[in-house]
Design a protein around this motif. Structure first.
Motif, mmCIF file in Angstrom:
data_model
loop_
_atom_site.group_PDB
_atom_site.id
_atom_site.type_symbol
_atom_site.label_atom_id
_atom_site.label_comp_id
_atom_site.label_asym_id
_atom_site.label_seq_id
_atom_site.Cartn_x
_atom_site.Cartn_y
_atom_site.Cartn_z
ATOM 1 N N PHE A 50 0.846 -1.188 0.000
ATOM 2 C CA PHE A 50 0.000 0.000 0.000
ATOM 3 C C PHE A 50 0.882 1.238 0.000
ATOM 4 N N LYS A 51 0.706 2.106 -0.996
ATOM 5 C CA LYS A 51 1.486 3.335 -1.082
ATOM 6 C C LYS A 51 0.834 4.427 -0.247
ATOM 7 N N LYS A 63 -11.491 2.963 2.641
ATOM 8 C CA LYS A 63 -11.004 1.632 2.275
ATOM 9 C C LYS A 63 -10.036 1.799 1.113
ATOM 10 N N VAL A 64 -8.799 1.309 1.267
ATOM 11 C CA VAL A 64 -7.794 1.478 0.219
ATOM 12 C C VAL A 64 -7.321 0.113 -0.267
ATOM 13 N N LEU A 65 -7.015 0.047 -1.559
ATOM 14 C CA LEU A 65 -6.610 -1.204 -2.192
ATOM 15 C C LEU A 65 -5.102 -1.289 -2.341
ATOM 16 N N GLY A 69 -4.859 -6.105 -5.054
ATOM 17 C CA GLY A 69 -6.296 -6.173 -4.842
ATOM 18 C C GLY A 69 -6.751 -6.350 -3.416
ATOM 19 N N GLY A 70 -5.821 -6.548 -2.484
ATOM 20 C CA GLY A 70 -6.206 -6.618 -1.084
ATOM 21 C C GLY A 70 -6.582 -5.242 -0.566
ATOM 22 N N PHE A 71 -7.165 -5.178 0.613
ATOM 23 C CA PHE A 71 -7.572 -3.869 1.129
ATOM 24 C C PHE A 71 -7.427 -3.797 2.646
ATOM 25 N N VAL A 72 -7.308 -2.550 3.128
ATOM 26 C CA VAL A 72 -7.338 -2.230 4.558
ATOM 27 C C VAL A 72 -8.178 -0.972 4.717
ATOM 28 N N TYR A 73 -8.531 -0.654 5.964
ATOM 29 C CA TYR A 73 -9.240 0.588 6.262
ATOM 30 C C TYR A 73 -8.300 1.534 7.002
ATOM 31 N N LEU A 74 -8.403 2.813 6.691
ATOM 32 C CA LEU A 74 -7.593 3.844 7.337
ATOM 33 C C LEU A 74 -8.469 4.589 8.335
ATOM 34 N N LEU A 75 -8.261 4.297 9.623
ATOM 35 C CA LEU A 75 -9.124 4.830 10.663
ATOM 36 C C LEU A 75 -8.439 5.943 11.439
ATOM 37 N N ALA A 76 -9.247 6.831 11.981
ATOM 38 C CA ALA A 76 -8.717 7.924 12.799
ATOM 39 C C ALA A 76 -8.216 7.378 14.132
#
Length: 312
Positions: A50-51, A63-65, A69-76
């Motif tokens: 992930f860049k 939600k970023v890819l 094609g995998g993904f994670v969520y960027l939470l505060a």
């Protein structure tokens, strides 16, 4: 050091992710990690690469890819998520205890709160949000390296303008005299809190509230004996959590889940019949969501004793 951004704006997280921000990368409910966004850097995990440059400008919660094609969520980095993701330098309080402490200490915006000791800063971060934007938390730890690490963490999470970290043996020396009669609340997490109760009483305003965390009931008993001299409304609580797992139960197979516990309660069966049956006869293959207590739950962390300073 004061932040350039208003602390309330920083704590609200109603903004886009910027270069240099701290985000909580959510992989799954039990895997979260704090990451400082740095343009040109990358995060590599089992879901791919992930860049960080792709994160900048996105709102928190995105939600970023990855490249594959995998993904994670960027939470505060809210205090709740920070508690789950921070580095444990000491045993920490978790959300159930923290929310109870903030509530019973009557911490509201504008309050001045004294804390000893800082530890990993889990509670301190929540206290800072509660006193924002005009209050302040003064927290003390006798261990200089822990205090330094805590300051760095508070800078990362954007609450450093609301917190002052001091290095001091509160148990041996008491709180600094400069806070006499100024504190709205005092929190103690010490091996021998009864040694500090007299000093804490001097720091509190009239009708101020003290809380002491202790892992052993013997510590609670001794603290309560000392509190009776100048405090009233003394109460001790033990916070227990019970986690439930929600799953689909197939009524066609007797309504027994995969850990062998009984099937749905009668009210659940009635609701299911009303949705998917005729004249009380269940249709083949019907299922209903059920909540069952998990076999293992995190135990309590200790006892919380609250007391209110007697009015003179």
């Amino acid at each position: 050091m004061m932040l350039a951004i208003d602390p309330m704006q920083k704590l609200s997280f109603k903004r886009q992710i910027s270069n240099g921000d701290l985000v909580i990368v959510y992989e799954r409910h039990d895997i979260m990690k704090p990451v400082k966004v740095c343009e040109g850097s990358e995060l590599q995990n089992r879901f791919g690469v992930f860049k960080h440059s792709d994160w900048i400008g996105r709102p928190f919660g995105s939600k970023v890819l990855s490249s594959k094609g995998g993904f994670v969520y960027l939470l505060a980095p809210t205090p709740e998520l920070w508690t789950l993701a921070l580095s444990h330098r000491t045993q920490i309080l978790y959300i159930a205890d923290i929310t109870f402490v903030v509530s019973y200490l009557e911490v509201i915006p504008g309050c001045l709160v004294l804390e000893s000791g800082t530890g990993s800063g889990s509670l301190t971060t929540s206290l800072a949000r509660a006193v924002a934007p005009t209050g302040h938390v003064y927290t003390f730890d006798f261990h200089e390296q822990r205090a330094t690490q805590a300051r760095e963490d508070f800078e990362k999470t954007g609450v450093s303008s609301l917190i002052t970290v001091g290095v001091r043996d509160i148990q041996g020396e008491g709180f600094p005299d400069e806070f006499c009669g100024r504190a709205d609340s005092v929190f103690l997490d010490l091996p021998q809190p009864w040694l500090v109760i007299h000093s804490a009483g001097k720091m509190l305003k009239q009708d101020g509230v003290l809380c002491s965390f202790s892992p052993c009931i013997e510590q609670v008993q001794r603290s309560c004996e000392t509190l009776t001299t100048s405090f009233t409304d003394i109460r001790t609580f033990e916070i227990l959590l019970r986690t439930y797992e929600v799953r689909e139960v197939n009524l066609e197979h007797g309504g027994v889940d995969d850990i062998g516990s009984p099937g749905p309660s009668l009210p659940c069966k009635r609701r299911q019949r009303s949705r998917g049956s005729t004249n009380g006869v269940e249709k083949s293959g019907s299922s209903v969501p059920m909540a069952n207590p998990c076999g293992e739950s995190r135990g309590y962390t200790g006892y919380l004793t609250f007391a209110r300073l007697k009015c003179v």
